[in-house]
Design a protein around this motif. Structure first.
Motif, PDB file in Angstrom:
ATOM      1  N   ILE A 163     -39.037 -44.654  11.707  1.00 19.65           N
ATOM      2  CA  ILE A 163     -38.773 -43.312  11.868  1.00 19.65           C
ATOM      3  C   ILE A 163     -38.533 -43.271  13.650  1.00 19.65           C
ATOM      4  N   SER A 164     -37.762 -42.226  13.760  1.00 18.20           N
ATOM      5  CA  SER A 164     -37.410 -42.240  15.416  1.00 18.20           C
ATOM      6  C   SER A 164     -37.662 -40.563  15.704  1.00 18.20           C
ATOM      7  N   VAL A 165     -38.643 -40.312  16.656  1.00 14.59           N
ATOM      8  CA  VAL A 165     -38.619 -38.752  17.030  1.00 14.59           C
ATOM      9  C   VAL A 165     -38.337 -38.806  18.586  1.00 14.59           C
ATOM     10  N   LYS A 166     -38.073 -37.508  19.057  1.00 14.45           N
ATOM     11  CA  LYS A 166     -37.598 -37.202  20.105  1.00 14.45           C
ATOM     12  C   LYS A 166     -38.884 -37.108  21.277  1.00 14.45           C
ATOM     13  N   ASP A 202     -33.564 -31.214  24.309  1.00 13.77           N
ATOM     14  CA  ASP A 202     -33.603 -32.410  25.301  1.00 13.77           C
ATOM     15  C   ASP A 202     -34.189 -33.634  24.702  1.00 13.77           C
ATOM     16  N   GLY A 203     -34.585 -34.316  25.694  1.00 13.74           N
ATOM     17  CA  GLY A 203     -35.452 -35.619  25.105  1.00 13.74           C
ATOM     18  C   GLY A 203     -34.521 -36.784  24.588  1.00 13.74           C
ATOM     19  N   SER A 204     -35.203 -37.883  24.344  1.00 10.67           N
ATOM     20  CA  SER A 204     -34.387 -38.931  23.643  1.00 10.67           C
ATOM     21  C   SER A 204     -35.241 -39.675  22.698  1.00 10.67           C
ATOM     22  N   PHE A 205     -34.492 -40.342  21.768  1.00  8.01           N
ATOM     23  CA  PHE A 205     -35.137 -40.799  20.657  1.00  8.01           C
ATOM     24  C   PHE A 205     -36.143 -42.077  20.895  1.00  8.01           C
ATOM     25  N   HIS A 226     -32.881 -29.255  10.409  1.00  5.30           N
ATOM     26  CA  HIS A 226     -32.161 -29.120  11.367  1.00  5.30           C
ATOM     27  C   HIS A 226     -32.997 -28.903  12.598  1.00  5.30           C
ATOM     28  N   SER A 227     -34.088 -29.429  12.940  1.00  5.81           N
ATOM     29  CA  SER A 227     -34.808 -29.035  14.163  1.00  5.81           C
ATOM     30  C   SER A 227     -34.308 -30.243  15.519  1.00  5.81           C
ATOM     31  N   TRP A 228     -33.646 -31.103  14.928  1.00  6.65           N
ATOM     32  CA  TRP A 228     -33.218 -32.192  16.074  1.00  6.65           C
ATOM     33  C   TRP A 228     -34.354 -32.877  16.510  1.00  6.65           C
ATOM     34  N   TYR A 229     -35.313 -32.978  15.662  1.00  3.36           N
ATOM     35  CA  TYR A 229     -36.487 -33.878  16.359  1.00  3.36           C
ATOM     36  C   TYR A 229     -36.553 -35.249  15.804  1.00  3.36           C
ATOM     37  N   ILE A 230     -36.391 -35.409  14.868  1.00  2.00           N
ATOM     38  CA  ILE A 230     -36.375 -36.852  14.091  1.00  2.00           C
ATOM     39  C   ILE A 230     -34.728 -37.259  13.859  1.00  2.00           C
ATOM     40  N   LYS A 252     -21.060 -50.649   4.110  1.00  4.32           N
ATOM     41  CA  LYS A 252     -20.147 -51.111   3.917  1.00  4.32           C
ATOM     42  C   LYS A 252     -20.122 -52.980   4.483  1.00  4.32           C
ATOM     43  N   VAL A 253     -21.286 -53.132   5.151  1.00  2.43           N
ATOM     44  CA  VAL A 253     -21.544 -54.184   5.651  1.00  2.43           C
ATOM     45  C   VAL A 253     -22.910 -54.644   5.183  1.00  2.43           C
ATOM     46  N   ASP A 254     -23.298 -55.968   5.521  1.00  3.17           N
ATOM     47  CA  ASP A 254     -24.429 -56.789   4.906  1.00  3.17           C
ATOM     48  C   ASP A 254     -25.505 -56.875   5.911  1.00  3.17           C
ATOM     49  N   THR A 255     -25.222 -56.082   7.061  1.00  2.00           N
ATOM     50  CA  THR A 255     -26.338 -56.458   8.027  1.00  2.00           C
ATOM     51  C   THR A 255     -27.102 -54.924   8.487  1.00  2.00           C
ATOM     52  N   LEU A 256     -28.058 -55.101   9.076  1.00  2.00           N
ATOM     53  CA  LEU A 256     -29.070 -53.608   9.439  1.00  2.00           C
ATOM     54  C   LEU A 256     -28.211 -52.901  10.135  1.00  2.00           C
ATOM     55  N   VAL A 257     -28.229 -51.537   9.685  1.00  2.00           N
ATOM     56  CA  VAL A 257     -27.369 -50.603  10.537  1.00  2.00           C
ATOM     57  C   VAL A 257     -28.291 -49.450  10.804  1.00  2.00           C
ATOM     58  N   LEU A 258     -29.378 -48.925  10.323  1.00  2.00           N
ATOM     59  CA  LEU A 258     -30.394 -48.051  10.683  1.00  2.00           C
ATOM     60  C   LEU A 258     -30.507 -47.500  12.099  1.00  2.00           C
ATOM     61  N   PRO A 259     -30.801 -48.824  13.038  1.00  2.00           N
ATOM     62  CA  PRO A 259     -30.838 -48.616  14.435  1.00  2.00           C
ATOM     63  C   PRO A 259     -29.687 -47.851  15.172  1.00  2.00           C
ATOM     64  N   PHE A 260     -28.633 -47.940  14.493  1.00  2.00           N
ATOM     65  CA  PHE A 260     -27.125 -47.428  15.068  1.00  2.00           C
ATOM     66  C   PHE A 260     -27.181 -45.768  14.702  1.00  2.00           C
ATOM     67  N   VAL A 261     -27.738 -45.576  13.374  1.00  2.00           N
ATOM     68  CA  VAL A 261     -27.441 -44.210  12.682  1.00  2.00           C
ATOM     69  C   VAL A 261     -27.966 -43.084  13.533  1.00  2.00           C
ATOM     70  N   GLY A 262     -27.201 -42.152  13.928  1.00  2.00           N
ATOM     71  CA  GLY A 262     -27.409 -40.932  14.739  1.00  2.00           C
ATOM     72  C   GLY A 262     -27.537 -41.066  16.194  1.00  2.00           C
ATOM     73  N   THR A 263     -27.153 -42.163  16.717  1.00  2.00           N
ATOM     74  CA  THR A 263     -27.571 -42.352  18.227  1.00  2.00           C
ATOM     75  C   THR A 263     -26.424 -41.960  18.830  1.00  2.00           C
ATOM     76  N   ASP A 264     -25.266 -41.565  18.167  1.00  2.00           N
ATOM     77  CA  ASP A 264     -24.031 -41.043  18.980  1.00  2.00           C
ATOM     78  C   ASP A 264     -23.526 -39.832  18.501  1.00  2.00           C
ATOM     79  N   GLY A 265     -24.575 -38.971  18.304  1.00  2.00           N
ATOM     80  CA  GLY A 265     -24.650 -37.501  17.873  1.00  2.00           C
ATOM     81  C   GLY A 265     -25.395 -37.232  16.742  1.00  2.00           C
ATOM     82  N   PHE A 266     -26.035 -36.546  16.756  1.00  2.00           N
ATOM     83  CA  PHE A 266     -27.263 -36.298  15.921  1.00  2.00           C
ATOM     84  C   PHE A 266     -26.724 -36.254  14.359  1.00  2.00           C
ATOM     85  N   ASP A 267     -25.789 -35.732  13.950  1.00  2.00           N
ATOM     86  CA  ASP A 267     -25.161 -35.922  12.535  1.00  2.00           C
ATOM     87  C   ASP A 267     -24.070 -36.606  12.384  1.00  2.00           C
ATOM     88  N   SER A 268     -23.753 -37.556  13.146  1.00  2.00           N
ATOM     89  CA  SER A 268     -22.510 -38.262  13.117  1.00  2.00           C
ATOM     90  C   SER A 268     -22.405 -39.222  12.147  1.00  2.00           C
TER      91      SER A 268
END
Length: 334
Positions: free
Chosen positions: A44-47, A61-64, A79-83, A113-129
């Protein structure tokens, strides 16, 4: 542990960069990290470093930053953009899920689509990307007013009461060699004339596509429920195990956000002496008997774009039957 996990998830990208630089020592180091990549992961990643805008309940503002435990702020809502991606996530090499940690309390699917861990990437290049198709996959389930797949609430006969009124919500993350789990303690969850604490423990294991969910209420009440989101023209499938101790409800068909011909199977396995299947307005429901005992069920999904995944309805049904037999024989999936 967490640093190794994140390094493992990013190992492929870093390795490619290192190859371009021809840095032999760094390449060997990254390969070693990749080899110890864990089989399961939850986060779980919070700002941090920003501030709440009280009139809109948005975090500005802030970062995750990943945390191992937290108390959900009173200001937090959808949609608080906090988590990052709005709640905790679970994954193994085959699948990934997330829970909306707000009043909705639904569980969503990240199709991989891949067999590696992806969650650390998810939502880091735009909140709902994660709603957009990406090389790793994407968010594929539209929960709407439902509980998604395996979320939980209280069925009152004509609607599902979600988590609009909760005094306090505490979250704890655990990553171990055996599994990865999220424990959520809801304090003072009020629905109608019932107020209860509810402990939820949701775990993912190294193999297969399921989550194990365990719900323990502090008081006995009617209507504690889970379910699968309904879609038009997608029929419900039901099956009970040979000895009658376990059953499932399931759907299969075009029911994703990923494409017009995209196929997804979803199922919930439950104990027949603990719960029964009924229909709700937005979900195919499993409603638990009033109890303060731990209620255990399994959430399962299969997306046809998974690497080496389940591609047909027949294969999905065969997989469900295999799991039902395992529950018959062992009483658990792990």
């Amino acid at each position: 542990m967490n640093s190794k996990i994140i390094l493992g998830a990013f190992a492929l990208t870093t390795l490619l960069a290192c190859k371009e630089k021809q840095d032999k020592n760094v390449v060997e180091e990254i390969i070693e990290v990749e080899e110890v990549q864990p089989a399961t992961y939850t986060e779980i990643s919070v700002k941090k470093g920003g501030s709440w805008k009280e009139d809109t309940r948005e975090y500005i503002d802030g970062s995750f930053v990943n945390v191992e435990e937290m108390e959900v702020p009173e200001q937090h809502t959808d949609h608080s953009w906090y988590i990052r991606y709005e709640g905790p996530g679970w994954e193994n090499k085959q699948t990934a899920y997330r829970l909306y940690l707000d009043w909705r309390n639904a569980i969503d699917i990240f199709g991989k689509k891949v067999d590696t861990l992806v969650l650390p990437f998810v939502g880091t290049d735009g909140f709902d990307s994660y709603h957009n198709d990406a090389p790793w996959g994407q968010d594929i389930l539209k929960a709407g007013k439902s509980m998604g797949i395996g979320g939980y609430g209280r069925f009152t006969g004509d609607t599902i009461a979600h988590f609009d009124e909760v005094k306090k919500t505490l979250v704890e993350i655990d990553n171990s060699a055996e599994n990865s789990s999220v424990t959520i303690d809801y304090k003072g969850w009020k629905t109608g004339d019932v107020t209860t604490d509810l402990k939820s423990v949701i775990s993912i294991f190294p193999e297969d596509r399921f989550l194990k969910a365990e719900l323990t209420p502090s008081v006995s009440f009617d209507g504690l429920a889970t379910g699968i989101v309904k879609f038009d023209d997608i029929p419900l499938m039901k099956e009970t195990s040979e000895n009658g101790d376990w059953a499932y409800i399931a759907t299969y068909g075009v029911q994703t956000l990923a494409g017009e011909n995209d196929k997804l199977g979803m199922a919930i396995f439950y104990k027949t002496d603990q719960a029964k299947a009924v229909e709700g307005p937005y979900d195919h429901l499993v409603v638990f008997n009033p109890s303060t005992e731990k209620q255990t069920y399994y959430i399962n999904s299969a997306w046809d774009q998974e690497k080496d995944g389940i591609k047909t309805e027949e294969a999905f049904k065969q997989d469900l039957q295999t799991k039902l037999s395992e529950l018959d024989n062992n009483g658990k999936l792990e």
